[in-house]
Motif scaffolding. Structure first.
Motif, PDB file in Angstrom:
ATOM      1  N   ASP A   1      47.944  36.256  28.054  1.00  0.00           N
ATOM      2  CA  ASP A   1      47.959  36.624  26.610  1.00  0.00           C
ATOM      3  C   ASP A   1      49.038  38.152  26.419  1.00  0.00           C
ATOM      4  O   ASP A   1      48.837  38.860  27.164  1.00  0.00           O
ATOM      5  CB  ASP A   1      46.598  37.041  26.002  1.00  0.00           C
ATOM      6  CG  ASP A   1      46.631  37.423  24.568  1.00  0.00           C
ATOM      7  OD1 ASP A   1      47.847  37.109  23.939  1.00  0.00           O
ATOM      8  OD2 ASP A   1      45.678  37.809  24.026  1.00  0.00           O
ATOM      9  N   PRO A   2      50.177  37.598  25.812  1.00  0.00           N
ATOM     10  CA  PRO A   2      50.990  38.882  25.747  1.00  0.00           C
ATOM     11  C   PRO A   2      50.365  39.842  25.220  1.00  0.00           C
ATOM     12  O   PRO A   2      50.940  41.198  25.213  1.00  0.00           O
ATOM     13  CB  PRO A   2      52.117  38.256  24.746  1.00  0.00           C
ATOM     14  CG  PRO A   2      51.609  37.040  24.242  1.00  0.00           C
ATOM     15  CD  PRO A   2      50.493  36.521  25.144  1.00  0.00           C
ATOM     16  N   LYS A   3      49.441  39.903  24.044  1.00  0.00           N
ATOM     17  CA  LYS A   3      49.002  41.018  23.517  1.00  0.00           C
ATOM     18  C   LYS A   3      47.613  41.637  23.970  1.00  0.00           C
ATOM     19  O   LYS A   3      46.795  42.646  23.741  1.00  0.00           O
ATOM     20  CB  LYS A   3      48.217  40.421  22.038  1.00  0.00           C
ATOM     21  CG  LYS A   3      49.610  39.940  21.023  1.00  0.00           C
ATOM     22  CD  LYS A   3      49.070  39.732  19.899  1.00  0.00           C
ATOM     23  CE  LYS A   3      50.393  39.115  18.968  1.00  0.00           C
ATOM     24  NZ  LYS A   3      49.619  38.973  17.450  1.00  0.00           N
ATOM     25  N   ALA A   4      47.302  41.144  25.319  1.00  0.00           N
ATOM     26  CA  ALA A   4      46.176  41.846  26.009  1.00  0.00           C
ATOM     27  C   ALA A   4      46.519  42.963  26.505  1.00  0.00           C
ATOM     28  O   ALA A   4      47.683  43.514  26.592  1.00  0.00           O
ATOM     29  CB  ALA A   4      46.039  41.002  27.399  1.00  0.00           C
ATOM     30  N   CYS A   5      45.432  44.066  26.698  1.00  0.00           N
ATOM     31  CA  CYS A   5      45.321  45.264  26.950  1.00  0.00           C
ATOM     32  C   CYS A   5      45.998  45.405  28.268  1.00  0.00           C
ATOM     33  O   CYS A   5      45.553  44.898  29.188  1.00  0.00           O
ATOM     34  CB  CYS A   5      43.931  45.944  26.480  1.00  0.00           C
ATOM     35  SG  CYS A   5      44.312  47.534  26.492  1.00  0.00           S
ATOM     36  N   THR A   6      46.694  46.472  28.540  1.00  0.00           N
ATOM     37  CA  THR A   6      47.499  46.868  29.693  1.00  0.00           C
ATOM     38  C   THR A   6      46.633  48.015  30.320  1.00  0.00           C
ATOM     39  O   THR A   6      45.926  48.628  29.455  1.00  0.00           O
ATOM     40  CB  THR A   6      48.736  47.200  29.775  1.00  0.00           C
ATOM     41  OG1 THR A   6      48.958  48.292  28.717  1.00  0.00           O
ATOM     42  CG2 THR A   6      49.577  45.964  29.256  1.00  0.00           C
ATOM     43  N   TRP A   7      46.608  48.363  31.442  1.00  0.00           N
ATOM     44  CA  TRP A   7      45.836  49.570  32.272  1.00  0.00           C
ATOM     45  C   TRP A   7      46.936  50.362  33.057  1.00  0.00           C
ATOM     46  O   TRP A   7      48.038  49.572  33.495  1.00  0.00           O
ATOM     47  CB  TRP A   7      44.737  48.925  32.716  1.00  0.00           C
ATOM     48  CG  TRP A   7      44.712  48.070  33.828  1.00  0.00           C
ATOM     49  CD1 TRP A   7      44.713  46.608  33.220  1.00  0.00           C
ATOM     50  CD2 TRP A   7      45.031  47.845  35.098  1.00  0.00           C
ATOM     51  NE1 TRP A   7      44.848  45.877  34.284  1.00  0.00           N
ATOM     52  CE2 TRP A   7      45.227  46.535  35.503  1.00  0.00           C
ATOM     53  CE3 TRP A   7      45.005  48.921  35.899  1.00  0.00           C
ATOM     54  CZ2 TRP A   7      45.322  46.332  36.789  1.00  0.00           C
ATOM     55  CZ3 TRP A   7      45.112  48.554  37.374  1.00  0.00           C
ATOM     56  CH2 TRP A   7      45.167  47.218  37.657  1.00  0.00           C
ATOM     57  N   ALA A   8      46.418  51.516  33.505  1.00  0.00           N
ATOM     58  CA  ALA A   8      47.289  52.370  34.224  1.00  0.00           C
ATOM     59  C   ALA A   8      47.045  52.349  35.728  1.00  0.00           C
ATOM     60  O   ALA A   8      45.882  52.224  35.676  1.00  0.00           O
ATOM     61  CB  ALA A   8      47.368  53.726  33.515  1.00  0.00           C
ATOM     62  N   PHE A   9      47.972  52.639  36.539  1.00  0.00           N
ATOM     63  CA  PHE A   9      47.587  52.907  37.950  1.00  0.00           C
ATOM     64  C   PHE A   9      47.736  54.437  38.147  1.00  0.00           C
ATOM     65  O   PHE A   9      47.976  55.324  37.124  1.00  0.00           O
ATOM     66  CB  PHE A   9      48.831  52.272  39.026  1.00  0.00           C
ATOM     67  CG  PHE A   9      48.288  51.081  39.648  1.00  0.00           C
ATOM     68  CD1 PHE A   9      47.531  51.400  40.898  1.00  0.00           C
ATOM     69  CD2 PHE A   9      47.952  49.865  39.103  1.00  0.00           C
ATOM     70  CE1 PHE A   9      47.048  50.236  41.777  1.00  0.00           C
ATOM     71  CE2 PHE A   9      47.541  48.752  40.112  1.00  0.00           C
ATOM     72  CZ  PHE A   9      46.738  49.071  41.159  1.00  0.00           C
ATOM     73  N   GLY A  10      47.328  55.013  39.185  1.00  0.00           N
ATOM     74  CA  GLY A  10      47.585  56.408  39.554  1.00  0.00           C
ATOM     75  C   GLY A  10      46.174  56.768  40.168  1.00  0.00           C
ATOM     76  O   GLY A  10      46.035  57.354  41.289  1.00  0.00           O
ATOM     77  N   MET A  11      45.036  56.379  39.460  1.00  0.00           N
ATOM     78  CA  MET A  11      43.747  56.609  39.646  1.00  0.00           C
ATOM     79  C   MET A  11      42.835  55.154  39.447  1.00  0.00           C
ATOM     80  O   MET A  11      42.621  55.033  38.242  1.00  0.00           O
ATOM     81  CB  MET A  11      43.198  57.757  39.176  1.00  0.00           C
ATOM     82  CG  MET A  11      41.807  58.296  39.899  1.00  0.00           C
ATOM     83  SD  MET A  11      40.197  57.338  39.330  1.00  0.00           S
ATOM     84  CE  MET A  11      40.458  57.760  37.703  1.00  0.00           C
ATOM     85  N   ASN A  12      42.234  54.602  40.331  1.00  0.00           N
ATOM     86  CA  ASN A  12      41.485  53.464  40.059  1.00  0.00           C
ATOM     87  C   ASN A  12      40.424  53.019  41.062  1.00  0.00           C
ATOM     88  O   ASN A  12      40.607  53.340  42.226  1.00  0.00           O
ATOM     89  CB  ASN A  12      42.449  52.019  40.167  1.00  0.00           C
ATOM     90  CG  ASN A  12      43.751  52.070  39.339  1.00  0.00           C
ATOM     91  OD1 ASN A  12      44.759  52.415  39.860  1.00  0.00           O
ATOM     92  ND2 ASN A  12      43.582  51.961  38.007  1.00  0.00           N
ATOM     93  N   LEU A  13      39.255  52.491  40.454  1.00  0.00           N
ATOM     94  CA  LEU A  13      37.978  52.283  41.362  1.00  0.00           C
ATOM     95  C   LEU A  13      37.857  50.795  41.501  1.00  0.00           C
ATOM     96  O   LEU A  13      38.046  50.202  40.342  1.00  0.00           O
ATOM     97  CB  LEU A  13      36.691  53.013  40.461  1.00  0.00           C
ATOM     98  CG  LEU A  13      35.583  52.664  41.106  1.00  0.00           C
ATOM     99  CD1 LEU A  13      35.233  53.169  42.581  1.00  0.00           C
ATOM    100  CD2 LEU A  13      34.238  52.946  40.041  1.00  0.00           C
ATOM    101  N   PHE A  14      37.720  50.765  42.793  1.00  0.00           N
ATOM    102  CA  PHE A  14      37.769  49.005  43.156  1.00  0.00           C
ATOM    103  C   PHE A  14      36.464  48.755  43.806  1.00  0.00           C
ATOM    104  O   PHE A  14      35.885  49.378  44.462  1.00  0.00           O
ATOM    105  CB  PHE A  14      38.865  48.881  44.030  1.00  0.00           C
ATOM    106  CG  PHE A  14      40.292  48.836  43.244  1.00  0.00           C
ATOM    107  CD1 PHE A  14      40.754  47.573  42.987  1.00  0.00           C
ATOM    108  CD2 PHE A  14      41.105  49.827  43.671  1.00  0.00           C
ATOM    109  CE1 PHE A  14      42.046  47.427  42.289  1.00  0.00           C
ATOM    110  CE2 PHE A  14      42.189  49.667  43.131  1.00  0.00           C
ATOM    111  CZ  PHE A  14      42.730  48.544  42.360  1.00  0.00           C
ATOM    112  N   ASP A  15      35.950  47.612  43.191  1.00  0.00           N
ATOM    113  CA  ASP A  15      34.627  46.904  43.631  1.00  0.00           C
ATOM    114  C   ASP A  15      35.119  45.924  44.699  1.00  0.00           C
ATOM    115  O   ASP A  15      35.716  44.866  44.577  1.00  0.00           O
ATOM    116  CB  ASP A  15      33.768  46.479  42.677  1.00  0.00           C
ATOM    117  CG  ASP A  15      32.442  45.853  43.216  1.00  0.00           C
ATOM    118  OD1 ASP A  15      32.263  45.598  44.371  1.00  0.00           O
ATOM    119  OD2 ASP A  15      31.455  45.756  42.268  1.00  0.00           O
TER     120      ASP A  15
END
Length: 610
Positions: free
Chosen positions: A486-500
């Motif tokens: 979806d082109p309108k889907a929300c994006t998110w930032a890298f830099g600090m990310n928590l991964f499961d």
């Protein structure tokens, strides 16, 4: 004996007399040496002061009080620039008389609006107008003395700020005027003047050169030389002569349009070159960092084999706080580690995994051997010695059609193999090497991931400095992309990310990444880099975090608010203006600099300083 004392007394008295008479004789001789020419120069200097005070437009406002008193004068600086423009070094006696007449007229105008005042006041004005030239000079000097005694009280509150802003805005008006005159003169010079007007052309060229030398590289009026007003007046006279000789307005307008177009083309070319140089500077390793890496590498190979193994022990305790950073920059990953440990409330529970390549592994290892993390544990890993990347991965990276070594680097894509690099861990926090940690991050480990794989701060709010949209980086004109995402889907930032990592393994997202990567190599589905692949690989598998966990925009002119930076747990220098580069933004560098040990001998030897 008495005679000796008498001679001593006489000698002392003679010396005293000499000390008294010598200064008197010296001063009298100096006074006699002053010629009439010197007196004339002194009077001429006073007349110059008279002109300046007249040009300042000093107004004398009489106050109605009991009896006839000397009017109080209130200084009003109507036009300070007119002082400079009218201050000429070769004033004649005729000019003096004309200024005296101006003063008489000026005083009469002041009284003209007050016809109801007594006749004695008019008599005072007329008496002032009939003074001799010497008396007028004294009168002007007296006026100046009174004006210097006048006390000015600065405005308060908003009016003071407004006045200050107006003065600051007016400081470059003269510079702009001079440059406009130069442009106008060049427009005339580029036109063929009709008739025998060679003398006018020569004069205009001379005035243009004089004005160009006067303005130089000045951007404020205070940097202009004192001769600039006179040269500007001479230019105005020359332009007037030219306009009389050549008044073909359509031709001048056409020429100005051509000059405007040429200037715009030059600006576009300069912007393009500046953008290229900025990108080149971002890809280049600074000399100081290269020196630091070489010195540490040399020192590393002088160590015993046992000491080299100190940072290679494994840490797989899932109850500890595990952080990882992929970096080939010694100083950058040092700041990430130092800021994380110094901001933590429980540094003894921190395990930092620094992953680098074979080229930078010795330097980074040596740095952390010299600067251990205190109670925290640090592990240095070499990605080239780990059998987690596909054998043809390097070839696939080279097919991204990018000349940027940061994009085609194996470290840039190694994060997609986190479950394979750390098979014994359940959760991990991933840092980019251009971040600074300002708060304790222990709360991240207690977050409920709700079946999501990655926790990240969203960047889909329009108007925010960190705003990003999917269609900016991903080609939605491709049928496969448009059907799946979806082109309108929300994006998110890298830099600090928590991964499961457990959920990652269960959903086999590394295989999804490889599938998308292969498709992107065959046809252009997104811009080069890892961020679009992150959005596609983890599409619909992201847990939104509060904005304060990761504030970006410090690597470019984003306009991020200072309050957001101060309150952020992690700040990210995303963009090409990294804080360790000369092109970094100064107002953001200070957050990074406080974690750099500039006192370290290796940094001082390599001339790395704040």
């Amino acid at each position: 004996m008495n005679q000796v004392r008498r001679w001593q007394r006489i000698l002392i008295l003679s010396l005293l007399l000499l000390s008294v008479l010598a200064p008197i004789v010296f001063v009298s001789n100096r006074l006699k040496s002053i010629t009439s020419v010197d007196r004339g120069e002194f009077i001429e200097e006073l007349s110059d002061i008279t002109y300046k005070t007249d040009d300042l437009g000093l107004t004398a406002i009489e106050q109605d009080e009991e009896g006839l008193k000397e009017p109080k004068r209130i200084l009003q600086d109507r036009d300070f620039n007119s002082v400079v423009s009218s201050n000429s070094s070769d004033k004649s006696n005729d000019t003096v008389h004309s200024n005296e007449g101006d003063k008489t007229t000026f005083l009469s105008e002041v009284d003209g609006g007050n016809n109801h005042k007594p006749k004695e006041e008019h008599a005072v004005v007329s008496q002032q107008a009939t003074l001799s030239s010497d008396a007028k000079v004294k009168f002007s000097a007296r006026d100046i003395q009174l004006n210097h005694k006048t006390e000015f009280r600065p405005p308060s509150g908003k009016s003071e700020k407004n006045t200050r802003v107006q003065l600051e805005r007016a400081t470059d008006e003269r510079v702009k005027e001079i440059r406009d005159k130069i442009i106008q003169a060049k427009a005339y010079l580029n036109l063929a003047l009709p008739g025998n007007n060679s003398q006018i052309v020569k004069e205009l060229r001379v005035r243009t050169k004089e004005l160009e030398r006067a303005v130089g590289d000045a951007t404020k009026d205070k940097y202009l030389p004192k001769s600039s007003p006179n040269r500007l007046k001479a230019m105005e006279v020359a332009l007037y002569k030219v306009s009389r000789a050549f008044h073909n307005c359509p031709a001048i307008a056409t020429k100005l349009q051509a000059m405007t177009y040429k200037t715009e083309e030059q600006v576009r070319a300069q912007k393009k070159q500046a953008a290229y140089l900025m990108q080149l500077a971002a890809r280049t390793t600074p000399k100081g960092l290269h020196c630091l890496s070489m010195r540490l590498t040399t020192e590393y190979f002088t160590l015993d084999h046992e000491k080299r193994q100190l940072l290679q022990q494994s840490y797989n305790d899932p109850d500890l706080y595990h952080y990882v950073v992929f970096s080939d920059n010694v100083l950058a990953c040092s700041v990430v580690v130092n800021s994380t440990i110094s901001s933590s409330k429980e540094p003894q529970k921190i395990v930092f995994h620094v992953v680098t390549d074979s080229l930078n592994y010795p330097a980074i290892s040596m740095w952390f051997l010299l600067n251990p993390g205190g109670r925290a544990s640090i592990q240095i890993l070499n990605i080239d010695e780990m059998n987690v990347l596909p054998l043809d991965h390097a070839e696939l990276l080279m097919k991204q059609n990018s000349s940027d070594p940061r994009i085609i680097s194996a470290l840039n894509h190694a994060r997609f193999y986190l479950p394979d690099i750390f098979p014994g861990l359940n959760k991990i926090v991933l840092f980019d090497h251009d971040v600074v940690v300002q708060r304790d991050l222990s709360r991240l480990w207690s977050l409920d991931m709700r079946g999501k794989v990655v926790g990240a701060v969203e960047t889909c709010l329009e108007g925010e400095p960190s705003y990003r949209s999917m269609d900016t980086f991903i080609n939605f004109s491709d049928a496969w992309v448009a059907q799946k995402f979806d082109p309108k889907a929300c994006t998110w930032a890298f830099g600090m990310n928590l991964f499961d990592l457990q959920e990652w393994r269960r959903q086999e997202l590394t295989s999804v990444y490889l599938e998308y990567f292969d498709l992107g190599v065959k046809r252009r589905l997104w811009k080069a880099g890892g961020l679009p692949l992150d959005w596609l690989t983890f599409f619909g598998k992201t847990l939104p975090l509060e904005k304060r966990w990761n504030v970006g925009g410090l690597g470019y002119e984003s306009g991020v608010r200072a309050s957001d930076i101060e309150e952020a747990a992690v700040i990210h220098y995303d963009g090409i203006m990294k804080p360790w580069l000369d092109i970094g933004i100064d107002k953001y560098k200070r957050y990074w600099n406080i974690h750099v040990p500039y006192h370290h001998p290796y940094l001082q030897r390599c001339n790395i300083h704040d």
